[in-house]
Design an enzyme around this catalytic site. Sequence first.
Site, PDB file in Angstrom:
ATOM      1  N   ARG A   1       0.840  -1.192   0.000  1.00  0.00           N
ATOM      2  CA  ARG A   1       0.000   0.000   0.000  1.00  0.00           C
ATOM      3  C   ARG A   1       0.879   1.247   0.000  1.00  0.00           C
ATOM      4  O   ARG A   1       1.925   1.274   0.632  1.00  0.00           O
ATOM      5  CB  ARG A   1      -0.906   0.027   1.231  1.00  0.00           C
ATOM      6  CG  ARG A   1      -2.229  -0.690   1.037  1.00  0.00           C
ATOM      7  CD  ARG A   1      -3.114  -0.589   2.264  1.00  0.00           C
ATOM      8  NE  ARG A   1      -2.496  -1.217   3.410  1.00  0.00           N
ATOM      9  CZ  ARG A   1      -1.924  -0.568   4.405  1.00  0.00           C
ATOM     10  NH1 ARG A   1      -1.907   0.755   4.429  1.00  0.00           N
ATOM     11  NH2 ARG A   1      -1.383  -1.223   5.407  1.00  0.00           N
TER      12      ARG A   1
ATOM     13  N   ARG B   1       2.018 -12.203  -0.747  1.00  0.00           N
ATOM     14  CA  ARG B   1       0.690 -12.472  -0.180  1.00  0.00           C
ATOM     15  C   ARG B   1       0.060 -13.740  -0.737  1.00  0.00           C
ATOM     16  O   ARG B   1       0.377 -14.161  -1.844  1.00  0.00           O
ATOM     17  CB  ARG B   1      -0.239 -11.297  -0.517  1.00  0.00           C
ATOM     18  CG  ARG B   1       0.176  -9.968   0.101  1.00  0.00           C
ATOM     19  CD  ARG B   1      -0.427  -9.809   1.453  1.00  0.00           C
ATOM     20  NE  ARG B   1       0.075  -8.673   2.208  1.00  0.00           N
ATOM     21  CZ  ARG B   1      -0.511  -8.217   3.303  1.00  0.00           C
ATOM     22  NH1 ARG B   1      -1.620  -8.769   3.760  1.00  0.00           N
ATOM     23  NH2 ARG B   1       0.004  -7.219   3.989  1.00  0.00           N
TER      24      ARG B   1
ATOM     25  N   TYR C   1      -1.800  -3.379  -6.633  1.00  0.00           N
ATOM     26  CA  TYR C   1      -1.573  -4.071  -5.361  1.00  0.00           C
ATOM     27  C   TYR C   1      -2.841  -4.131  -4.506  1.00  0.00           C
ATOM     28  O   TYR C   1      -3.555  -3.128  -4.380  1.00  0.00           O
ATOM     29  CB  TYR C   1      -0.448  -3.382  -4.553  1.00  0.00           C
ATOM     30  CG  TYR C   1      -0.375  -3.948  -3.159  1.00  0.00           C
ATOM     31  CD1 TYR C   1       0.193  -5.201  -2.939  1.00  0.00           C
ATOM     32  CD2 TYR C   1      -0.959  -3.295  -2.082  1.00  0.00           C
ATOM     33  CE1 TYR C   1       0.202  -5.767  -1.673  1.00  0.00           C
ATOM     34  CE2 TYR C   1      -0.949  -3.851  -0.816  1.00  0.00           C
ATOM     35  CZ  TYR C   1      -0.372  -5.088  -0.611  1.00  0.00           C
ATOM     36  OH  TYR C   1      -0.379  -5.652   0.630  1.00  0.00           O
TER      37      TYR C   1
ATOM     38  N   HIS D   1     -10.554  -2.375  11.741  1.00  0.00           N
ATOM     39  CA  HIS D   1      -9.464  -3.206  11.200  1.00  0.00           C
ATOM     40  C   HIS D   1      -9.188  -4.343  12.189  1.00  0.00           C
ATOM     41  O   HIS D   1      -8.173  -4.352  12.878  1.00  0.00           O
ATOM     42  CB  HIS D   1      -8.219  -2.314  11.025  1.00  0.00           C
ATOM     43  CG  HIS D   1      -7.116  -2.925  10.233  1.00  0.00           C
ATOM     44  ND1 HIS D   1      -5.798  -2.585  10.415  1.00  0.00           N
ATOM     45  CD2 HIS D   1      -7.126  -3.859   9.244  1.00  0.00           C
ATOM     46  CE1 HIS D   1      -5.041  -3.277   9.573  1.00  0.00           C
ATOM     47  NE2 HIS D   1      -5.814  -4.059   8.861  1.00  0.00           N
TER      48      HIS D   1
ATOM     49  N   CYS E   1       0.985  -7.799  11.532  1.00  0.00           N
ATOM     50  CA  CYS E   1       1.344  -7.998  12.942  1.00  0.00           C
ATOM     51  C   CYS E   1       0.713  -9.268  13.496  1.00  0.00           C
ATOM     52  O   CYS E   1       0.655  -9.466  14.706  1.00  0.00           O
ATOM     53  CB  CYS E   1       0.913  -6.800  13.782  1.00  0.00           C
ATOM     54  SG  CYS E   1       1.932  -5.338  13.521  1.00  0.00           S
TER      55      CYS E   1
ATOM     56  N   LYS F   1      -9.807  -2.161   1.978  1.00  0.00           N
ATOM     57  CA  LYS F   1      -9.568  -1.017   2.863  1.00  0.00           C
ATOM     58  C   LYS F   1     -10.390   0.189   2.417  1.00  0.00           C
ATOM     59  O   LYS F   1     -10.882   0.953   3.240  1.00  0.00           O
ATOM     60  CB  LYS F   1      -8.090  -0.659   2.872  1.00  0.00           C
ATOM     61  CG  LYS F   1      -7.155  -1.825   3.123  1.00  0.00           C
ATOM     62  CD  LYS F   1      -7.367  -2.474   4.466  1.00  0.00           C
ATOM     63  CE  LYS F   1      -6.219  -3.416   4.748  1.00  0.00           C
ATOM     64  NZ  LYS F   1      -6.339  -4.304   5.848  1.00  0.00           N
TER      65      LYS F   1
ATOM     66  N   SER G   1      -1.336  -3.836  10.082  1.00  0.00           N
ATOM     67  CA  SER G   1      -1.044  -4.779   8.998  1.00  0.00           C
ATOM     68  C   SER G   1       0.249  -5.541   9.285  1.00  0.00           C
ATOM     69  O   SER G   1       1.233  -4.944   9.743  1.00  0.00           O
ATOM     70  CB  SER G   1      -0.879  -4.018   7.680  1.00  0.00           C
ATOM     71  OG  SER G   1      -2.039  -3.276   7.405  1.00  0.00           O
TER      72      SER G   1
ATOM     73  N   ASP H   1      -9.309  -9.684   9.080  1.00  0.00           N
ATOM     74  CA  ASP H   1      -8.843  -8.328   8.754  1.00  0.00           C
ATOM     75  C   ASP H   1      -9.842  -7.223   9.067  1.00  0.00           C
ATOM     76  O   ASP H   1      -9.453  -6.169   9.511  1.00  0.00           O
ATOM     77  CB  ASP H   1      -8.463  -8.277   7.261  1.00  0.00           C
ATOM     78  CG  ASP H   1      -7.630  -7.066   6.901  1.00  0.00           C
ATOM     79  OD1 ASP H   1      -6.753  -6.693   7.702  1.00  0.00           O
ATOM     80  OD2 ASP H   1      -7.848  -6.483   5.823  1.00  0.00           O
TER      81      ASP H   1
HETATM   82  O1  SAT Z   1      -3.779  -3.258   2.534  1.00  0.00           O
HETATM   83  S1  SAT Z   1      -3.926  -4.690   2.314  1.00  0.00           S
HETATM   84  O2  SAT Z   1      -5.300  -5.046   2.436  1.00  0.00           O
HETATM   85  O3  SAT Z   1      -3.415  -5.026   0.998  1.00  0.00           O
HETATM   86  C1  SAT Z   1      -3.055  -5.560   3.491  1.00  0.00           C
HETATM   87  C2  SAT Z   1      -2.833  -4.725   4.684  1.00  0.00           C
HETATM   88  O4  SAT Z   1      -1.930  -3.880   4.634  1.00  0.00           O
HETATM   89  O5  SAT Z   1      -3.511  -4.879   5.709  1.00  0.00           O
HETATM   90 MN    MN Z   2      -5.207  -5.319   7.163  1.00  0.00          MN
END
Ligand code: SAT
Ligand code: MN
Length: 566
Positions: free
Chosen positions: A34, A332, A162, A191, A215, A171, A213, A240
């Site tokens: 990102r 990923r 991406y 989140h 973690c 997101k 993200s 997520d």
């Molecule tokens: O932003 S993504 O959904 O690609 C993955 C993340 O950073 O949590």
């Molecule tokens: Mn995330």
Amino acid sequence: MTRQALKTGDLIELDQRVLPGCHLHRSALNDVARTEDLTFICTPKREDAGPTNNWMAPADAYARLGAIFDGSMRGRTMYVVPHLMGPADSPHSRAGIELTDSLYVALSMGIMTRVGRPALDRIDAAGDFVRGLHSKADLNPSRRFICHFPEEQTIWSVGSGYGGNALLSKKCFALRLAGPVGRREGWMAEHMLIMGLEDPDGRVTYMAAAFPSACGKTNLAMLEPPMSQMGFRVWTIGDDIAWLHVGDDGRLWALNPEAGFFGVVPGTSQATNPNAMRMIGRDTIFTNVLETPEHTVWWEGMGVEPPSRGLDWRSQEWNPGSGSKGAHPNSRFTAPTRNCPTISPEWQNPRGVPISAILFGGRRARLAPLVYEAFGWAHGVYIGAAMASETTAAATGQVGVVRRDPMAMLPFCGYNMGDYFAHWLEMGRRIRVKPRIFNVNWFRVNAQGEYMWPGYGENIRVLRWIAERCRGKGQAVETPVGFVPAEGSIDFDALDIPAETRQELLGIDPAAWLDEAEAVEVFLRTFDDCLPTAVLAESEKLRRRLARQSAPALPASQAWQPTSTR
Ligand code: SAT
Ligand code: MN
């Protein structure tokens, strides 16, 4: 579409006997994470985006991106991807349509969301949907923008393929656009992973956990308890994003709007996440991992010997002596939820699942103990607002620097974060049966820089204490920062952790915490008039509790004394 993608090179075939339904995708070299500096909230007033978001006036954004979009799809196929976020029969689900010229994005959306008919039915019924426009254009970072228009429920994203930049459901829609809608309508878009911990009596305690993200949300959501914790099991609902609504019963109910997992690959192994390893053996798109000569995949931290040679994520010849990574640190997997071995039978429940505990956490090498519990909702909101974590490869920029990341939402809060804190406080007034709020930290290191806590499956021990606290059991000691587990209340048996380390893991250093509280307050004051006074009040209360504890001149009778509670 998959066959088409194999022809265009968007996907690379892997050995279908070993990895049925699995494919590899390689992104452009400069398009691997990102890009937060190129992500904008486009509200008429700058204040509505707040001090933590990049802002662009809507007219400027439409003009600037419009010029890049103009002609960008010429000669390409445009895919129209209606997608539903949430179960088909849930009143809380919402639909979107993404237009994209990326076959990889279209196929990924098919894994990550419920595409097609359920979305079209919802659009017919609701008469509305989120508009997503996406083009890879020329993948030039200087012509890359991810813009959100909350007023028009619209997202324009150009110049990146991406995940978080281009799968607009994730997101952009489910967090940045849904957030302000939730604020207006009285619900929350967070989140957070969602999971249930089942104890040996068959009782399931549902928890939602916000970590930044990369973690460990996916690992925790799919945790497999070690042998010594037989009888406990974890049920996965999401890894997520959580949409949280207050139920008629006054409890907080969480649903996962997605239908797939977009997880970090490196470090995923039989030891760290065996359930993910089972899940990604089929129907998975791997992005930016190493391709072996046998057309299988490998990555750093997979827990198996590296192949003697292969093609790295850049498509270059690689061998273990190359001195570079075979897989990108933010490589990923994209895998459907239905393939998760621990998927909860409740994961498509239209109501969601009732949440008993909210966990905050991040990567903190020092300071934050393994686990502590807030004194109440407002204190919990302060703990979330004060979150900080070391940055990871999930976003471009320096890795490993500590930054403030309230509720792990810093990159995803689509409106003024001061107003977001106020919304959390307001939700506390609406939720009659409030979840307890905890902070966890799996990442404490000792003087030698080694992790003090084994993490992964062993985190079940901490979850057990949390679930017990939610039942009014679980012994705790009051400290200035919150309740920490009383001696013996976390099962450390079978873990080879020396007594001093255990104490340090659960210990509080008041002087260091006082410094931290001051730093947090400086951060919170950047929200100016938008910062709710109740959050500042919590900060002041914390500082008073800490000062009492660390001031050496206080007579013993006035000094803070640990008291065992509940
Ligand atoms: O932003 S993504 O959904 O690609 C993955 C993340 O950073 O949590
Ligand atoms: Mn995330």
